[in-house]
Design an enzyme around this catalytic site. Structure first.
Site, PDB file in Angstrom:
ATOM      1  N   ASP A  18       0.857  -1.188   0.000  1.00 20.09           N
ATOM      2  CA  ASP A  18       0.000   0.000   0.000  1.00 20.09           C
ATOM      3  C   ASP A  18       0.896   1.241   0.000  1.00 20.09           C
ATOM      4  OD1 ASP A  18      -2.178   1.967   1.092  1.00 20.09           O
ATOM      5  OD2 ASP A  18      -3.299   0.113   0.770  1.00 20.09           O
ATOM      6  N   ASP A  19       0.413   2.319   0.545  1.00 21.03           N
ATOM      7  CA  ASP A  19       1.105   3.612   0.521  1.00 21.03           C
ATOM      8  C   ASP A  19       2.477   3.516   1.203  1.00 21.03           C
ATOM      9  OD1 ASP A  19       1.443   6.302   0.111  1.00 21.03           O
ATOM     10  OD2 ASP A  19      -0.297   6.938   1.273  1.00 21.03           O
ATOM     11  N   LYS A  22      -3.795  -0.676  -6.692  1.00 20.92           N
ATOM     12  CA  LYS A  22      -4.793  -0.007  -5.843  1.00 20.92           C
ATOM     13  C   LYS A  22      -4.614   1.479  -6.087  1.00 20.92           C
ATOM     14  CE  LYS A  22      -6.031   0.854  -0.994  1.00 20.92           C
ATOM     15  NZ  LYS A  22      -5.929   0.392   0.387  1.00 20.92           N
ATOM     16  N   ASP A  37      -5.746   5.169  -5.268  1.00 23.38           N
ATOM     17  CA  ASP A  37      -6.428   5.962  -4.244  1.00 23.38           C
ATOM     18  C   ASP A  37      -6.854   7.323  -4.808  1.00 23.38           C
ATOM     19  OD1 ASP A  37      -7.420   6.609  -1.763  1.00 23.38           O
ATOM     20  OD2 ASP A  37      -5.597   6.116  -0.672  1.00 23.38           O
ATOM     21  N   ARG A  68     -13.841   0.601  -3.528  1.00 21.72           N
ATOM     22  CA  ARG A  68     -14.136   0.827  -2.117  1.00 21.72           C
ATOM     23  C   ARG A  68     -15.308   1.780  -1.982  1.00 21.72           C
ATOM     24  NH1 ARG A  68     -10.098   1.521   1.584  1.00 21.72           N
ATOM     25  NH2 ARG A  68     -11.564   2.838   2.678  1.00 21.72           N
ATOM     26  N   ASP A 108     -12.200   3.347   5.816  1.00 19.25           N
ATOM     27  CA  ASP A 108     -11.163   2.329   6.038  1.00 19.25           C
ATOM     28  C   ASP A 108     -11.540   1.414   7.199  1.00 19.25           C
ATOM     29  OD1 ASP A 108      -9.831   3.995   4.299  1.00 19.25           O
ATOM     30  OD2 ASP A 108      -8.021   4.154   5.535  1.00 19.25           O
TER      31      ASP A 108
HETATM   32  C1  GAL Z   1      -6.569   5.682   2.405  1.00 19.89           C
HETATM   33  C2  GAL Z   1      -7.094   4.344   1.938  1.00 19.89           C
HETATM   34  C3  GAL Z   1      -6.403   3.278   2.729  1.00 19.89           C
HETATM   35  C4  GAL Z   1      -4.914   3.380   2.494  1.00 19.89           C
HETATM   36  C5  GAL Z   1      -4.419   4.788   2.834  1.00 19.89           C
HETATM   37  C6  GAL Z   1      -2.965   4.982   2.464  1.00 19.89           C
HETATM   38  O1  GAL Z   1      -7.209   6.652   1.703  1.00 19.89           O
HETATM   39  O2  GAL Z   1      -8.486   4.300   2.117  1.00 19.89           O
HETATM   40  O3  GAL Z   1      -6.896   2.016   2.375  1.00 19.89           O
HETATM   41  O4  GAL Z   1      -4.630   3.054   1.165  1.00 19.89           O
HETATM   42  O5  GAL Z   1      -5.180   5.765   2.169  1.00 19.89           O
HETATM   43  O6  GAL Z   1      -2.490   6.244   2.755  1.00 19.89           O
END
Ligand code: GAL
Length: 406
Positions: free
Chosen positions: A80-81, A156, A158, A215, A219
């Protein structure tokens, strides 16, 4: 509409973008993702085992392969991030953080592939990711090409730091650029979530045309209140987005958090069973190096996985809610019906429940109900004999019902 969106829309019209057609997501995706458990932990000096790094991703891929997760269907390993360096390189290309990903993303994806798993990554539609790293705005084509060059199988995407009005054209454009690479890349979008949170309407038909997964809500966090709130949102809004789920594209209530700190055993059963009923992605975020055997057994329960992965791909919905008891129903292949009975109450004692076929909106005269976690105990339910059970607080009973034809 901003100028950016106008340009993207024109681009789509000229190039004839007509939606996603990547042949993926025939059933909900299964895998593992860093975010819920490991967040944006970038401090590898203090916490080398848990920071977002190639070491973490490799060790999870190892466990996916060696501990049976891959064998029951979990296939994507997704970062992820917080994997990026703070700037693009001089050619405008994304670069991973050099200290945490010293071997580069291509080598990491090769490693994941060598374990017979697939590799996923995260980016953001806007100027910056939610964690503040370089976003894809104005670089979508370059980034799609980098992902394909690196052997990425799942993106993914965002929506932080962007303009909500640009979402339809922008998400569509990224889908186009991913397809254009010629590599099959699963496309997961956060488009409806931001729209819903800011009170905008969502064109779910357009979302489904563009993304393999989307989504819809906040979260997931490591608590019962988070999981039960997501289930409630799904139950109350079944009419709005259920019908868009099916082979090729799915609603995403977010990650499975079994094996972490916040859920009891009963609550873990609820998440697993409800994600099966909701045809949700089974994307875990947990520490596969430190799993309780009970959590691992639930995550690897083939009966629940086969309900989740049922090939008809019909998303289940809540059919009744009374006194803290929710009843959910999902149509399965071979004329079977999955039915879940969820007890939201916290009053400390198992609830005795009894339902007639009429209560359950079942129209034939006799059904065989098989308890679905173990598929060992069955009972006949008829017009004279109701379905009876106890359901623990924050617990669930799940059955597969089959009509008996005389
Ligand atoms: C949110 C997202 C999370 C994760 C996060 C990373 O916006 O809903 O699942 O990816 O950012 O910063």
């Amino acid at each position: 509409m901003t100028w950016g969106a106008v340009i993207v829309a024109l681009w789509c019209a000229v190039t004839g973008i007509n939606g996603l057609d990547n042949g993926l997501a025939l059933t909900p995706p299964m895998g593992w993702l860093t975010w819920e458990r490991f967040r944006c932990n970038t401090n590898c000096e203090r916490d080398p085992e848990n920071c977002i790094s190639e070491h973490l991703v490799k060790s999870m891929a190892d466990r996916m392969a060696s501990e049976g997760y891959r064998d029951v269907g979990y296939e994507y390993v997704i970062i992820d991030d917080c994997w990026l360096a703070s700037e693009r390189d001089q050619n405008g290309r994304l670069v991973p953080d050099p200290n945490r990903f010293p071997s580069g993303i291509k080598n990491l994806s090769d490693y994941v592939h060598s374990k017979k798993l697939k590799f996923g990554i995260y980016e953001d539609f806007g100027k910056k990711t939610c964690g503040g790293y370089p976003g894809s705005e104005f670089y979508m084509q370059t980034d799609a090409e980098s992902f394909a060059d690196w052997g990425v199988d799942y993106l993914k995407f965002d929506g932080c730091n962007s303009n909500l009005y640009d979402f339809p054209a922008g998400y569509e454009a990224m889908g186009f650029f991913l397809n254009k690479t010629g590599r099959q890349i699963f496309y997961s979008c956060e488009w409806p979530f931001y729209k819903i949170v800011y009170g905008h309407s969502v064109d779910f038909a357009a979302v489904r045309k563009t993304c393999n997964l989307w989504r819809n809500y906040y979260d997931v966090e490591d608590s019962w209140s988070s999981v039960s709130d997501i289930i409630k949102f799904w139950g109350n809004n079944s009419d709005i987005f259920n019908k868009y789920a099916g082979p090729g594209g799915w609603n995403d209530p977010d990650m499975l958090i079994l094996g972490n700190f916040g859920l009891s055993y009963e609550e873990e059963r609820v998440q697993m069973a409800m994600w099966a009923i909701m045809a949700a992605p089974l994307i875990m975020s947990n520490d596969l190096r430190r799993m309780r055997s009970s959590s691992k057994a639930l995550l690897q329960n083939r009966n629940l996985i086969s309900i989740n992965q049922d090939k008809l791909g019909i998303q289940g919905s809540m059919i009744q809610k009374q006194n803290g008891i929710q009843i959910w129903r999902r149509e399965l292949s071979m004329n079977r019906i999955a039915m879940a009975f969820l007890n939201e109450n916290s009053d400390g004692t198992p609830r005795f429940l009894s339902f007639s076929l009429v209560d359950l909106k079942l129209t034939s005269s006799t059904y065989n109900f098989t308890e679905a976690f173990d598929m060992k105990m069955s009972s006949l339910v008829t017009e004279q004999k109701p379905l009876e059970m106890y359901v623990n607080p924050h617990g669930i009973q799940l059955f597969v019902a089959r009509e008996i034809v005389a």
